[in-house]
Design an enzyme around this catalytic site. Structure first.
Site, mmCIF file in Angstrom:
data_model
loop_
_atom_site.group_PDB
_atom_site.id
_atom_site.type_symbol
_atom_site.label_atom_id
_atom_site.label_comp_id
_atom_site.label_asym_id
_atom_site.label_seq_id
_atom_site.Cartn_x
_atom_site.Cartn_y
_atom_site.Cartn_z
ATOM 1 N N GLU A 273 9.742 1.829 60.655
ATOM 2 C CA GLU A 273 10.375 1.822 59.338
ATOM 3 C C GLU A 273 10.239 0.474 58.649
ATOM 4 O O GLU A 273 10.032 0.394 57.424
ATOM 5 C CB GLU A 273 11.866 2.153 59.455
ATOM 6 C CG GLU A 273 12.164 3.573 59.905
ATOM 7 C CD GLU A 273 12.082 3.770 61.405
ATOM 8 O OE1 GLU A 273 11.889 2.778 62.148
ATOM 9 O OE2 GLU A 273 12.197 4.932 61.842
ATOM 10 N N HIS B 112 23.116 9.853 62.792
ATOM 11 C CA HIS B 112 22.269 10.749 61.996
ATOM 12 C C HIS B 112 23.012 11.295 60.795
ATOM 13 O O HIS B 112 22.616 12.308 60.231
ATOM 14 C CB HIS B 112 21.772 11.933 62.837
ATOM 15 C CG HIS B 112 20.592 11.620 63.709
ATOM 16 N ND1 HIS B 112 20.638 10.717 64.722
ATOM 17 C CD2 HIS B 112 19.324 12.094 63.697
ATOM 18 C CE1 HIS B 112 19.462 10.664 65.315
ATOM 19 N NE2 HIS B 112 18.640 11.481 64.718
HETATM 20 C C1 LIG Z 1 14.781 4.480 64.134
HETATM 21 C C2 LIG Z 1 14.441 5.912 64.171
HETATM 22 N N1 LIG Z 1 13.363 6.346 63.494
HETATM 23 C C3 LIG Z 1 13.036 7.647 63.526
HETATM 24 C C4 LIG Z 1 13.771 8.533 64.234
HETATM 25 C C5 LIG Z 1 13.383 9.996 64.287
HETATM 26 N N2 LIG Z 1 12.946 10.351 65.627
HETATM 27 C C6 LIG Z 1 13.774 10.901 66.516
HETATM 28 S S1 LIG Z 1 13.064 11.143 67.987
HETATM 29 C C7 LIG Z 1 11.591 10.550 67.429
HETATM 30 C C8 LIG Z 1 10.396 10.554 68.323
HETATM 31 C C9 LIG Z 1 10.251 9.344 69.104
HETATM 32 O O1 LIG Z 1 9.168 9.515 69.947
HETATM 33 P P1 LIG Z 1 9.152 8.855 71.358
HETATM 34 O O2 LIG Z 1 9.751 7.505 71.282
HETATM 35 O O3 LIG Z 1 7.781 8.957 71.878
HETATM 36 O O4 LIG Z 1 10.155 9.754 72.207
HETATM 37 P P2 LIG Z 1 10.006 11.289 72.638
HETATM 38 O O5 LIG Z 1 10.661 12.101 71.581
HETATM 39 O O6 LIG Z 1 8.578 11.607 72.795
HETATM 40 O O7 LIG Z 1 10.755 11.387 73.908
HETATM 41 C C10 LIG Z 1 11.694 10.147 66.122
HETATM 42 C C11 LIG Z 1 10.607 9.577 65.347
HETATM 43 C C12 LIG Z 1 14.907 8.042 64.900
HETATM 44 N N3 LIG Z 1 15.711 8.842 65.602
HETATM 45 N N4 LIG Z 1 15.202 6.731 64.874
#
Ligand SMILES: Cc1ncc(C[n+]2csc(CCOP(=O)(O)OP(=O)(O)O)c2C)c(N)n1
Ligand SMILES: [Mg+2]
Lengths: 324, 327
Positions: free
Chosen positions: A60, A129
């Site tokens: 972000e 959220h």
């Molecule tokens: C700071 C932030 N940005 C975006 C999100 C939205 N978001 C929630 S889970 C996720 C995926 C993150 O991927 P990863 O770190 O690879 O974890 P995985 O879901 O694969 O376990 C995102 C982008 C968030 N929760 N927090």
């Protein structure tokens, strides 16, 4: 007139801006997928190509900073944050950089960027959220903050935001996405800084923002059935908010209820109340009442969510209170 | 049957993985049935990482997680009924109904909080490592995070701090090649997360995240070094999440490759692999088969506990916003 949902209206504003202004691009997480953005960005990448409509890594801070940099050199970016909570990772580029840039350099360079984020409510998603942080950003000179409550305004305010020439935070509310209303074709603007009277009345002024403006319409109907006619102002822009409109209405009614679905302490409602009390105290016939969220993080359990969120019935109760 | 120490350890590793798998499958069913409403991110397919790393830890070592942390909680010894009650929004939940699936806590087990803001707990783990160092304690801090989290500044800043101050921190990246709908290849030019360690000046080790023993052994080594004052380490554990980003759906429509990727990864099921290994090493099939009914019994007891637990009282909304004064 065409009936569009709020989400469709946002999408159409993006589409027309992309079509008519080659400087416009759209970036951020979730731009290629409806999971977070609902229908508000649906298939824009297919229509305008993935070069101008691009989904981003989980970055972000850099994404927002890059949008701001592109704006400084003449582009018109719209950077998307799927939740206002995620946007907090970009507070430095927004608050330290974009907000100050014009002033810092004597007006020689400016930042025509739109920073869009979605306020989510409920769904047992909890404290990280569900935050409605408009006041945090409205506090900062150099930023403008808009919060459309209707499909018409959702489109018109996005167009105005892109053309404003300043960093504008465009905050839309997930609970409004399916609401419907008239949306004209073409690029029209809803002026930033102007509120609108949704319903005129004599007894009490209700000033509401975003989701609460929609709730206030319902509240006003209930109150009308009880013989109480309220004047309902949808603020539309939080910073700068429309003092003339609010003051002239309160001058007429003498009573004010402010509804903003964000925390009470240090909120927009507090700012409006202070301004009204300070500037037109003599017009007031009763204490000002605020309808806001309690100063508590959003809980998850549905029972606690119900106790947490405010809506039409709280506005009704507050209007009755200022009439006592 | 009498089993030796190594075999017993392998068996308990398998039990934890099975527990995580079956709990999450059950949660998935309850989400589909509408009984659970809070967003639940399932780690099915990735169980070897939580189980393997936590097998290398002691109770006072701390663990920090994210939105997909049922496995971290359970592997670190978090109470199953309390977790189930939390996802049911009950007052008996580990977070008293304030947190749901995305905010789990078990302080007595060294799990001080898992939160869904991506990458948020990575610097907190660094802080726990810092506290260990300042207090001359042998405890290690483990940050679990996904491949997506490595795109946040937090990750790089934290690696640098931990390396600079030689803190006892394990950075465990569960690289499942997706961040929501976005494959890794759409988010970075090279598949080289592990190299961030080199830039920060710490060892970076790539592990087969579906091989529980490899994860456990890699983590055991890294923990030993951290305890000995040699500083942090990055473990990239390569794996794949079977289900969609959130909830029980398979998300086959996300990306053209999900189907073929599942066909590639599901045969690498970490649970079947460990089971086969343990049988090769002499554990009896009957002994391992006995694990599943026992685990299922525990899970049903937890579901019953959650269902029968009271909902929070709405007058309770303001409780816990501030903690009591603690001088
Ligand atoms: C700071 C932030 N940005 C975006 C999100 C939205 N978001 C929630 S889970 C996720 C995926 C993150 O991927 P990863 O770190 O690879 O974890 P995985 O879901 O694969 O376990 C995102 C982008 C968030 N929760 N927090
Ligand atoms: Mg991932």
């Amino acid at each position: 007139m065409r009936q569009f949902t709020y989400a469709q209206a946002i999408r159409e504003a993006h589409a027309e801006l992309l079509r008519h202004d080659p400087r416009v691009f759209v970036c951020g997480q979730g731009v290629w997928n409806p999971w977070y953005a609902g229908k508000s960005l649906l298939d824009l990448d297919k229509e305008f190509g993935r070069e101008r409509v691009f989904d981003c890594p989980v970055s972000e801070n850099a994404t927002t900073g890059a949008a701001i940099g592109a704006a400084i050199v003449g582009m018109r970016p719209i950077v998307f944050h799927a939740r206002m909570d995620f946007m907090l990772l970009a507070v430095d580029p927004i608050v330290n950089q974009a907000a100050n840039w014009s002033y810092l350099f004597g007006g020689q360079v400016s930042v025509p960027v739109v920073i869009r984020s979605v306020i989510n409510r409920g769904g047992e998603q909890g404290a990280q959220h569900s935050q409605a942080l408009q006041a945090l950003f409205a506090h900062v000179p150099g930023l403008k903050v808009v919060m459309p409550a209707t499909p018409y305004d959702a489109k018109g305010l996005l167009v105005a935001a892109v053309r404003d020439g300043n960093p504008v935070l465009y905050l839309d509310d997930r609970w409004l996405y399916d609401s419907e209303g008239d949306v004209p074709e073409g690029l029209y603007e809803v002026p930033i800084g102007s509120g609108v009277i949704r319903r005129s009345g004599k007894k009490v002024t209700v000033v509401a923002t975003s989701y609460m403006a929609a709730e206030a319409v319902k509240a006003a109907e209930t109150l009308a059935q009880r013989g109480i006619d309220v004047e309902l102002i949808d603020l539309r822009t939080i910073k700068p908010w429309d003092r003339d409109l609010v003051y002239s209405s309160v001058g007429k009614t003498g009573r004010l209820v402010i509804a903003d679905a964000a925390w009470m302490s240090g909120g927009i409602a507090a700012d409006i109340a202070a301004a009204v009390a300070g500037d037109i105290f003599h017009a007031l016939k009763a204490p000002i009442v605020r309808v806001c969220l309690p100063d508590v993080p959003a809980p998850t359990s549905a029972v606690l969510e119900q106790a947490y969120y405010v809506g039409a019935k709280d506005i009704v109760a507050s209007v009755e209170k200022v009439l006592l | 049957m009498q089993v030796g120490g190594a075999a017993a350890a392998g068996r308990s590793l398998l039990r934890i993985m099975l527990l995580i798998r079956l709990v999450e499958e059950r949660i998935g069913e309850l989400v589909s049935a509408g009984e659970i409403k809070t967003p639940c991110h399932l780690s099915i397919g990735q169980e070897a990482i939580a189980a393997g790393v936590c097998a290398a830890l002691s109770r006072q070592d701390t663990v920090w997680g994210g939105h997909r942390s049922h496995g971290h909680y359970l592997a670190k010894g978090g109470d199953l009924p309390e977790m189930m009650a939390e996802v049911f929004g009950r007052v008996t939940g580990c977070s008293k109904g304030r947190g749901g699936s995305m905010h789990l806590v078990a302080p007595a087990q060294g799990l001080y909080g898992t939160v869904p803001l991506v990458g948020a707990t990575i610097p907190l783990a660094v802080g726990a490592g810092l506290a260990s160092k300042l207090r001359h304690e042998p405890h290690v801090a483990v940050a679990f995070f996904g491949d997506g989290a490595t795109e946040e500044g937090h990750f790089h800043e934290s690696l640098n701090l931990a390396a600079l101050y030689r803190l006892p921190v394990l950075f465990v990246c569960e690289n499942n090649f997706y961040s929501t709908h976005m494959p890794l290849s759409a988010r970075r030019l090279k598949d080289n997360i592990v190299q961030a360690a080199d830039a920060a000046g710490m060892p970076g080790i790539r592990l087969d995240g579906n091989d529980a023993l490899a994860v456990r052994d890699g983590a055991t080594q890294a923990v030993a070094q951290a305890r000995a004052g040699a500083g942090p380490c990055l473990l990239e554990c390569r794996t794949y999440r079977w289900r969609g980003h959130v909830g029980p759906a398979w998300d086959l429509e996300v990306g053209e490759r999900r189907r073929s990727e599942l066909d590639e990864w599901m045969p690498k099921d970490p649970i079947l692999r460990l089971r086969r290994r343990l049988i090769e090493e002499g554990l009896s099939v009957e002994d391992l088969d006995a694990l599943e009914p026992a685990v299922r019994g525990e899970i049903e007891a937890a579901v019953t506990f959650a269902r029968e637990s009271p909902l929070p009282d709405d007058s309770d909304l303001f409780r816990h916003v501030y903690a009591p004064r603690r001088t």
